[in-house]
Scaffold this motif. Structure first.
Motif, PDB file in Angstrom:
ATOM      1  N   ARG A  29      56.306 -37.510 -19.256  1.00 28.06           N
ATOM      2  CA  ARG A  29      56.018 -37.283 -20.675  1.00 28.06           C
ATOM      3  C   ARG A  29      54.523 -37.153 -20.937  1.00 28.06           C
ATOM      4  O   ARG A  29      54.102 -36.807 -22.037  1.00 28.06           O
ATOM      5  CB  ARG A  29      56.548 -38.462 -21.493  1.00 28.06           C
ATOM      6  N   ASN A  30      53.699 -37.495 -19.931  1.00 28.19           N
ATOM      7  CA  ASN A  30      52.257 -37.611 -20.177  1.00 28.19           C
ATOM      8  C   ASN A  30      51.476 -36.371 -19.772  1.00 28.19           C
ATOM      9  O   ASN A  30      50.250 -36.402 -19.701  1.00 28.19           O
ATOM     10  CB  ASN A  30      51.734 -38.861 -19.473  1.00 28.19           C
TER      11      ASN A  30
ATOM     12  N   HIS B 212      49.290 -43.624 -15.670  1.00 30.46           N
ATOM     13  CA  HIS B 212      48.162 -44.037 -16.515  1.00 30.46           C
ATOM     14  C   HIS B 212      47.233 -44.939 -15.710  1.00 30.46           C
ATOM     15  O   HIS B 212      47.704 -45.772 -14.947  1.00 30.46           O
ATOM     16  CB  HIS B 212      48.661 -44.822 -17.739  1.00 30.46           C
TER      17      HIS B 212
ATOM     18  N   ASN C  32      51.917 -36.964 -24.885  1.00 32.89           N
ATOM     19  CA  ASN C  32      52.011 -38.383 -25.267  1.00 32.89           C
ATOM     20  C   ASN C  32      50.625 -38.951 -25.564  1.00 32.89           C
ATOM     21  O   ASN C  32      50.356 -40.100 -25.291  1.00 32.89           O
ATOM     22  CB  ASN C  32      52.739 -39.173 -24.150  1.00 32.89           C
TER      23      ASN C  32
HETATM   24  C1  LIG Z   1      52.943 -42.933 -23.606  1.00 33.48           C
HETATM   25  O1  LIG Z   1      51.643 -43.461 -23.454  1.00 33.48           O
HETATM   26  C2  LIG Z   1      51.553 -44.881 -23.521  1.00 33.48           C
HETATM   27  C3  LIG Z   1      50.103 -45.275 -23.322  1.00 33.48           C
HETATM   28  O2  LIG Z   1      49.258 -44.585 -24.155  1.00 33.48           O
HETATM   29  C4  LIG Z   1      52.375 -45.531 -22.450  1.00 33.48           C
HETATM   30  O3  LIG Z   1      52.347 -46.943 -22.591  1.00 33.48           O
HETATM   31  C5  LIG Z   1      53.799 -45.045 -22.536  1.00 33.48           C
HETATM   32  O4  LIG Z   1      54.535 -45.549 -21.463  1.00 33.48           O
HETATM   33  C6  LIG Z   1      53.821 -43.512 -22.501  1.00 33.48           C
HETATM   34  N1  LIG Z   1      55.182 -43.021 -22.637  1.00 33.48           N
HETATM   35  C7  LIG Z   1      55.832 -42.506 -21.598  1.00 33.48           C
HETATM   36  C8  LIG Z   1      57.219 -42.044 -21.904  1.00 33.48           C
HETATM   37  O5  LIG Z   1      55.359 -42.414 -20.476  1.00 33.48           O
END
Ligand SMILES: *[C@@H]1O[C@H](CO)[C@@H](O)[C@H](O)[C@H]1NC(C)=O
Ligand SMILES: *[C@@H]1O[C@H](CO)[C@@H](O)[C@H](O)[C@H]1NC(C)=O
Length: 214
Positions: free
Chosen positions: A133-134, A209, A35
């Motif tokens: 997903r990250n 994140h 991602n």
């Molecule tokens: C993918 O990354 C973005 C930030 O770059 C985030 O906001 C989003 O939630 C992420 N998608 C998943 C499914 O975690």
């Protein structure tokens, strides 16, 4: 160690990434498989009975995070140090329902393990499904040993003189004391409501994140 290494990078971008308390910040190579994640926080949330997958998932969700995995050797080494000796924890990944069904149908009780040998249900292909997903799971898949995939058992239920076998095979990914991956039952044994795992799981590896406060 890792934090010290990463601090200059963070400093240079002029924005400091903030992880939850006791989580480590990792710089990642952004690709379609993670991602496009550039920085990620990974840490252990201590909690009891983390072999119960729904509880482990909930404990990470409470931190607004997800069950996670290390993406490379550097992350794995740092996490083993952070985890400490003798601790086993829940990590991301479990068998797909389709592979479980295939295994129960074709291999269960046969003493073979052919479902996992090739095709969809090979560990390197699509045996596992993941919450996060990250994280690019390629490193995990390449490191996953094939041993211990199967520890079969069933609860027999007698119905009108016929025994119906209610199969149970471990299918959730865990990290053992030395950082190696293991497969365990994802919930208690419904027969006696007790855990039937090899180890005791005392935490969950969660990923989130970082925040970038102004
Ligand atoms: C993918 O990354 C973005 C930030 O770059 C985030 O906001 C989003 O939630 C992420 N998608 C998943 C499914 O975690
Ligand atoms: C880890 O387990 C071994 C064997 O059970 C024990 O001897 C050792 O003291 C433990 N280490 C820690 C740090 O708890």
């Amino acid at each position: 160690m890792i934090l010290l290494f990463l601090l200059p990078l963070v400093f240079l971008t002029g924005v400091s990434a903030v992880c939850p308390d006791k989580f480590l910040l990792f710089k990642r190579t952004p690709t379609a498989k993670n991602n496009f994640t550039k920085e990620y926080c990974l840490g252990f949330v201590p909690f009891f009975d983390m072999n119960i997958r729904e509880d482990a998932r909930s404990v990470c969700a409470f931190m607004e995070s997800s069950l996670a995995l290390p993406e490379n050797q550097q992350e794995l080494d740092a996490l083993i140090r952070l985890k400490g000796e003798n601790k086993s924890v829940a990590v991301d990944g479990e068998f797909s329902t389709r592979c479980k069904a295939k295994f129960y149908r074709e291999d269960f009780g046969s003493g073979t393990n052919t479902v996992f040998e090739k095709g969809e249900c090979n560990p390197k292909n699509d045996l596992f499904v993941f919450d996060d997903r990250n994280t690019d799971t390629t490193f995990f898949k390449n490191n996953f040993g094939h041993t211990g995939l199967v520890r079969s058992g069933y609860n027999g239920i007698e119905i009108g003189g016929t025994e119906v076998k209610l199969y149970r095979n471990p299918s959730c990914v865990m990290m053992g004391p030395d950082g190696r991956y293991e497969i365990e039952h994802c919930d208690l044994n419904p027969h006696d409501n007790k855990p039937d795992t090899i180890r005791t799981y005392v935490g969950a590896l969660c990923g989130v994140h970082p925040r970038y406060p102004k």
